[in-house]
Enzyme design. Structure first.
Site, PDB file in Angstrom:
ATOM      1  N   GLU A 152      10.722  -8.302  -9.351  1.00 19.66           N
ATOM      2  CA  GLU A 152      10.902  -6.868  -9.656  1.00 19.66           C
ATOM      3  C   GLU A 152      12.306  -6.365  -9.313  1.00 19.66           C
ATOM      4  OE1 GLU A 152       7.562  -4.947  -7.764  1.00 19.66           O
ATOM      5  OE2 GLU A 152       6.132  -5.932  -9.080  1.00 19.66           O
ATOM      6  N   GLU A 267       0.767 -12.085 -13.733  1.00 17.35           N
ATOM      7  CA  GLU A 267      -0.067 -11.158 -12.951  1.00 17.35           C
ATOM      8  C   GLU A 267      -0.952 -10.280 -13.848  1.00 17.35           C
ATOM      9  OE1 GLU A 267       2.179  -8.958 -10.089  1.00 17.35           O
ATOM     10  OE2 GLU A 267       3.521 -10.624  -9.635  1.00 17.35           O
TER      11      GLU A 267
HETATM   12  C1  XIL Z   1       0.198  -6.434  -4.512  1.00 15.42           C
HETATM   13  C2  XIL Z   1      -1.064  -6.977  -3.846  1.00 15.42           C
HETATM   14  O1  XIL Z   1      -2.021  -7.266  -4.832  1.00 15.42           O
HETATM   15  C3  XIL Z   1      -1.599  -5.934  -2.872  1.00 15.42           C
HETATM   16  O2  XIL Z   1      -2.729  -6.476  -2.193  1.00 15.42           O
HETATM   17  C4  XIL Z   1      -0.521  -5.554  -1.887  1.00 15.42           C
HETATM   18  O3  XIL Z   1      -1.009  -4.538  -1.038  1.00 15.42           O
HETATM   19  C5  XIL Z   1       0.732  -5.076  -2.635  1.00 15.42           C
HETATM   20  O4  XIL Z   1       1.180  -6.068  -3.551  1.00 15.42           O
HETATM   21  N1  XIL Z   1       3.457  -6.842  -8.381  1.00 15.42           N
HETATM   22  C6  XIL Z   1       3.583  -7.920  -7.585  1.00 15.42           C
HETATM   23  C7  XIL Z   1       2.567  -8.246  -6.565  1.00 15.42           C
HETATM   24  O5  XIL Z   1       4.503  -8.748  -7.783  1.00 15.42           O
HETATM   25  O6  XIL Z   1       3.118  -8.913  -5.424  1.00 15.42           O
HETATM   26  C8  XIL Z   1       1.837  -6.999  -6.129  1.00 15.42           C
HETATM   27  O7  XIL Z   1       0.745  -7.438  -5.313  1.00 15.42           O
HETATM   28  C9  XIL Z   1       1.333  -6.240  -7.352  1.00 15.42           C
HETATM   29  C10 XIL Z   1       2.486  -5.808  -8.204  1.00 15.42           C
END
Ligand code: XIL
Length: 356
Positions: A152, A267
């Site tokens: 990100e 994701e």
């Molecule tokens: C999220 C997790 O799912 C949560 O449990 C945590 O509290 C925050 O992070 N993009 C990403 C992930 O790359 O690492 C994030 O994961 C969701 C958004």
């Protein structure tokens, strides 16, 4: 009988050995294709505590990635402490079950432990980043074959703000932090696939267009500097109420693929907080968004992997930020809260299955 069937029927009737006129090929079977490995973000404790969860992962996944565990907040409670329990357990589970594990993530703006607020200089940031990569990637060298090296890096909306997202790394090292992270990871594990992972590309909006433009510019600059970026991770957190910009994504993926980059869906889930309450309707829209997204990519190239961010609606991050006003549970994932496959699972299975 419609003209097409008449034409094709005539052709197939007239086909001698070896005769394969162009039109007849349209009757030919679609070209063979290999299966795409599917996986999910995993909560390690649930593998131990919830048998249904464990069964669902074993029954559906060829890949796993820790939803946590390899983020700084989990791994580094203190500056001189590395806690490898969760990633070690997930890797042992993957190894024992013929799965591969992805590493997520080495450099991110979020999930940073409080002690890192004391990192105030370029020198301190470089030391912290390199020490982290040397220790973590070094521990799993040859065993975690794919890393989200930087996560990100592009801001939420480059149409109205600077393109690079603020982070301890961007603030102290500039965009060079990406070069540094990828080069260091490649040096520690030359065999690992190094991935630049991001989200927010998927809709026909000024914001998504600006994000795609900024991301492409960044990737081109990295490739021009021979930074060892091997693949792009399209997170795929899809806003369920928004159309998928199929042409926009296909053009975006074609540009990335044209730079020699592999594509991973890393994701996938569909954020359904603004979708209708009815579960059946919601599940169909969720599946439709996932299918449109996957097909927009598939129209250009087969992704090397498809992972969802969780496997069951029972355990999803989505309500942290996108809980529904009507109080109903979110339904963003391939399996429902009782581990039953939803239309989204069928879409993923169809997209990822091998074709002989
Ligand atoms: C999220 C997790 O799912 C949560 O449990 C945590 O509290 C925050 O992070 N993009 C990403 C992930 O790359 O690492 C994030 O994961 C969701 C958004």
């Amino acid at each position: 009988m419609r003209r097409r069937q008449f034409v094709l029927g005539g052709l197939s009737a007239g086909l001698g050995a070896g005769a394969t006129p162009a039109l007849a090929l349209s009757k030919a079977k679609p070209s063979p294709r290999a299966a795409i490995p599917f996986g999910a973000a995993i909560r390690v404790d649930l593998l131990r505590d919830d048998l249904d969860y464990r069964r669902a992962v074993l029954g559906n996944c060829q890949l796993v990635v820790g939803e946590g565990g390899l983020k700084w907040i989990d791994l580094r409670p203190q500056e001189n402490q590395f806690v490898f329990d969760h990633p070690d357990r997930l890797l042992a589970f993957a190894d024992a079950n013929g799965m591969r594990m992805r590493g997520h993530t080495l450099a991110w703006y979020a999930g940073m432990p409080k002690w890192t607020e004391a990192i105030k200089t370029k020198k301190a940031a470089e030391h912290a980043l390199y020490e982290h990569i040397d220790t973590v990637v070094g521990r799993y060298k040859g065993r975690i074959p794919s890393w989200d090296v930087v996560n990100e890096a592009i801001s939420d909306n480059p149409a109205i703000e600077k393109p690079m997202r603020r982070s301890i790394w961007q603030d102290l090292l500039g965009t060079q932090h990406i070069d540094m992270a990828f080069r260091r990871t490649a040096a520690v594990d030359p065999q690992a696939q190094l991935v630049l992972n991001d989200f927010g590309f998927e809709n026909p909006t000024d914001q998504c267009r600006a994000k795609r433009t900024a991301f492409l510019r960044l990737v081109k600059e990295l490739k021009d500097r021979d930074v060892p970026v091997h693949a792009i991770g399209l997170q795929g957190h899809l806003p369920g109420e928004k159309e998928i910009d199929r042409d926009g994504i296909s053009r975006f993926v074609a540009e990335l693929h044209g730079m020699g980059l592999a594509i991973l869906v890393t994701e996938l889930d569909v954020i359904d907080d603004k979708l209708p309450a009815d579960s059946l309707v919601r599940d169909e829209i969720v599946a439709m968004r996932a299918e449109a997204f996957l097909q927009a990519i598939g129209d250009v190239c087969r992704p090397e992997a498809v992972l969802t961010w969780g496997i069951t609606d029972k355990f999803t991050w989505v309500p942290i930020w996108f809980s529904r006003k009507d109080g109903r549970p979110n339904r963003p994932l391939p399996l429902d809260a009782n581990y039953r496959p939803k239309p989204m699972m069928r879409v993923i299975n169809e997209f990822t299955r091998a074709r002989p």
